[in-house]
Design a protein around this motif. Structure first.
Motif, PDB file in Angstrom:
ATOM      1  N   LEU A  53       0.796  -1.221   0.000  1.00 14.49           N
ATOM      2  CA  LEU A  53       0.000   0.000   0.000  1.00 14.49           C
ATOM      3  C   LEU A  53       0.832   1.277   0.000  1.00 14.49           C
ATOM      4  O   LEU A  53       0.387   2.306  -0.528  1.00 14.49           O
ATOM      5  CB  LEU A  53      -0.943   0.001   1.210  1.00 14.49           C
ATOM      6  N   GLY A  94       2.113   1.400  -3.687  1.00  9.11           N
ATOM      7  CA  GLY A  94       0.959   2.288  -3.820  1.00  9.11           C
ATOM      8  C   GLY A  94       1.336   3.665  -4.316  1.00  9.11           C
ATOM      9  O   GLY A  94       0.623   4.269  -5.124  1.00  9.11           O
ATOM     10  N   HIS A 127      -1.630  -2.832  -9.622  1.00 14.00           N
ATOM     11  CA  HIS A 127      -2.695  -2.814  -8.615  1.00 14.00           C
ATOM     12  C   HIS A 127      -3.058  -4.231  -8.202  1.00 14.00           C
ATOM     13  O   HIS A 127      -3.340  -4.494  -7.018  1.00 14.00           O
ATOM     14  CB  HIS A 127      -3.931  -2.103  -9.165  1.00 14.00           C
ATOM     15  N   THR A 183      -9.318   1.434   4.566  1.00 11.37           N
ATOM     16  CA  THR A 183      -8.418   1.622   3.426  1.00 11.37           C
ATOM     17  C   THR A 183      -8.478   0.433   2.474  1.00 11.37           C
ATOM     18  O   THR A 183      -8.553   0.602   1.251  1.00 11.37           O
ATOM     19  CB  THR A 183      -6.974   1.822   3.917  1.00 11.37           C
ATOM     20  N   TYR A 215      -9.788   0.384  -1.263  1.00 11.88           N
ATOM     21  CA  TYR A 215      -8.843  -0.039  -2.297  1.00 11.88           C
ATOM     22  C   TYR A 215      -9.474  -1.098  -3.196  1.00 11.88           C
ATOM     23  O   TYR A 215      -9.374  -1.019  -4.429  1.00 11.88           O
ATOM     24  CB  TYR A 215      -7.567  -0.576  -1.662  1.00 11.88           C
ATOM     25  N   GLN A 249     -12.127   0.501  -5.325  1.00 12.87           N
ATOM     26  CA  GLN A 249     -11.493   1.304  -6.366  1.00 12.87           C
ATOM     27  C   GLN A 249     -10.960   0.428  -7.490  1.00 12.87           C
ATOM     28  O   GLN A 249     -11.075   0.758  -8.681  1.00 12.87           O
ATOM     29  CB  GLN A 249     -10.354   2.123  -5.743  1.00 12.87           C
ATOM     30  N   TYR A 250     -10.387  -0.704  -7.123  1.00 11.62           N
ATOM     31  CA  TYR A 250      -9.819  -1.606  -8.124  1.00 11.62           C
ATOM     32  C   TYR A 250     -10.914  -2.184  -9.021  1.00 11.62           C
ATOM     33  O   TYR A 250     -10.776  -2.211 -10.253  1.00 11.62           O
ATOM     34  CB  TYR A 250      -9.045  -2.737  -7.452  1.00 11.62           C
ATOM     35  N   GLY A 294      -7.773   7.415  -5.708  1.00 12.41           N
ATOM     36  CA  GLY A 294      -6.471   6.763  -5.663  1.00 12.41           C
ATOM     37  C   GLY A 294      -5.500   7.490  -4.759  1.00 12.41           C
ATOM     38  O   GLY A 294      -4.795   6.869  -3.948  1.00 12.41           O
ATOM     39  N   ILE A 305      -6.648   7.127  -1.043  1.00 15.01           N
ATOM     40  CA  ILE A 305      -6.334   5.806  -0.495  1.00 15.01           C
ATOM     41  C   ILE A 305      -4.850   5.699  -0.167  1.00 15.01           C
ATOM     42  O   ILE A 305      -4.469   5.105   0.852  1.00 15.01           O
ATOM     43  CB  ILE A 305      -6.766   4.710  -1.488  1.00 15.01           C
ATOM     44  N   SER A 319      -3.375   4.964   3.460  1.00 16.10           N
ATOM     45  CA  SER A 319      -2.440   3.859   3.679  1.00 16.10           C
ATOM     46  C   SER A 319      -1.270   4.300   4.553  1.00 16.10           C
ATOM     47  O   SER A 319      -0.848   3.580   5.469  1.00 16.10           O
ATOM     48  CB  SER A 319      -1.919   3.333   2.345  1.00 16.10           C
TER      49      SER A 319
END
Length: 243
Positions: A62, A66, A92, A131, A135, A138-139, A167, A170, A174
């Protein structure tokens, strides 16, 4: 193209390479901490040592990766759009795998301890779980929206600013999760020795590097002149995209 003419990359490479050095230092120091001070790694045969996978995998995934996955459209700007999109999605995916293993290690270390320890009662755990949920969401949304060929370009154009904002958010969350996790672990394991312990100093130093890394990545993402603009070979690149 007119947009391409306003790119001004002065200072980008030194800051980018410095950020990579800081990120690598974080990974190395977390490895040293978990191996030298925390006893290394096992899986479910020793829940206490299994936990050590959690900070290492979460930090690599992350935080270090990340930051880089958010930067990929700027750090690899000369690659074609299709290759960048695929690299972005694949990286990702790697992060997601690391995060899931890190979560399993954390829950196992609590559930298989004797006696079992409670889960999800600290601020760190709340930030971390939120988080990870964001994540994963979002993915999934990003993959469907930007990798699936049936989605209209107009819809992608609407979604892109929110995708970028989420993005970056997040990534910041993280870093917050890592910082609160370091503090929580130091207080729980070192207690009164925190003030005079070399391990405590190392954990604090890792925290400072995480803050520095987050600031450096944030600066590279925020500076408008570092934005990647369309190349002729790209075809149509969405305005305001992940670049």
């Amino acid at each position: 193209m007119a947009g391409h003419q306003v790119e001004d990359l002065r200072g980008f490479n030194p800051i980018f390479y410095f950020s990579q050095a800081v990120g690598a230092a974080i990974v190395v120091l977390v490895s040293i901490w978990t191996i030298h001070h925390r006893g290394g790694f096992t899986w479910r045969s020793n829940p206490g040592l299994e936990f050590n996978w959690h900070p290492l995998l979460m930090t690599i995934g992350l935080v270090y990766l990340g930051g880089n996955v958010n930067l990929i459209y700027r750090s690899l700007r000369n690659y074609g759009k299709k290759g960048l999109k695929l690299s972005h999605a694949c990286l990702h995916g790697v992060i997601l795998i690391l995060v899931l293993f890190g979560l399993v290690a954390a829950f196992d270390s609590h559930n298989f301890a004797v006696p079992p320890k409670p889960n999800l009662y600290t601020l760190h755990s709340w930030i971390g779980l939120l988080t990870v949920i964001l994540y994963c969401s979002q993915y999934v949304v990003g993959f469907i929206s930007f990798m699936y060929p049936g989605i209209a370009d107009a819809l992608r154009g609407v979604l892109m600013p929110y995708h970028v904002f989420c993005g970056v958010s997040i990534f910041i969350m993280s870093s917050c999760a890592v910082l609160t996790g370091l503090l929580e672990k130091a207080i729980f394991t070192l207690s009164k020795d925190y003030a005079s312990s070399g391990e405590g100093f190392l954990m604090n130093f890792i925290g400072l590097l995480v803050i520095l890394y987050t600031i450096l990545i944030g600066y590279l993402l925020h500076k408008p002149s570092y934005k990647r603009y369309p190349r002729p070979e790209d075809g149509v690149l969405l305005a305001g995209g992940l670049d």
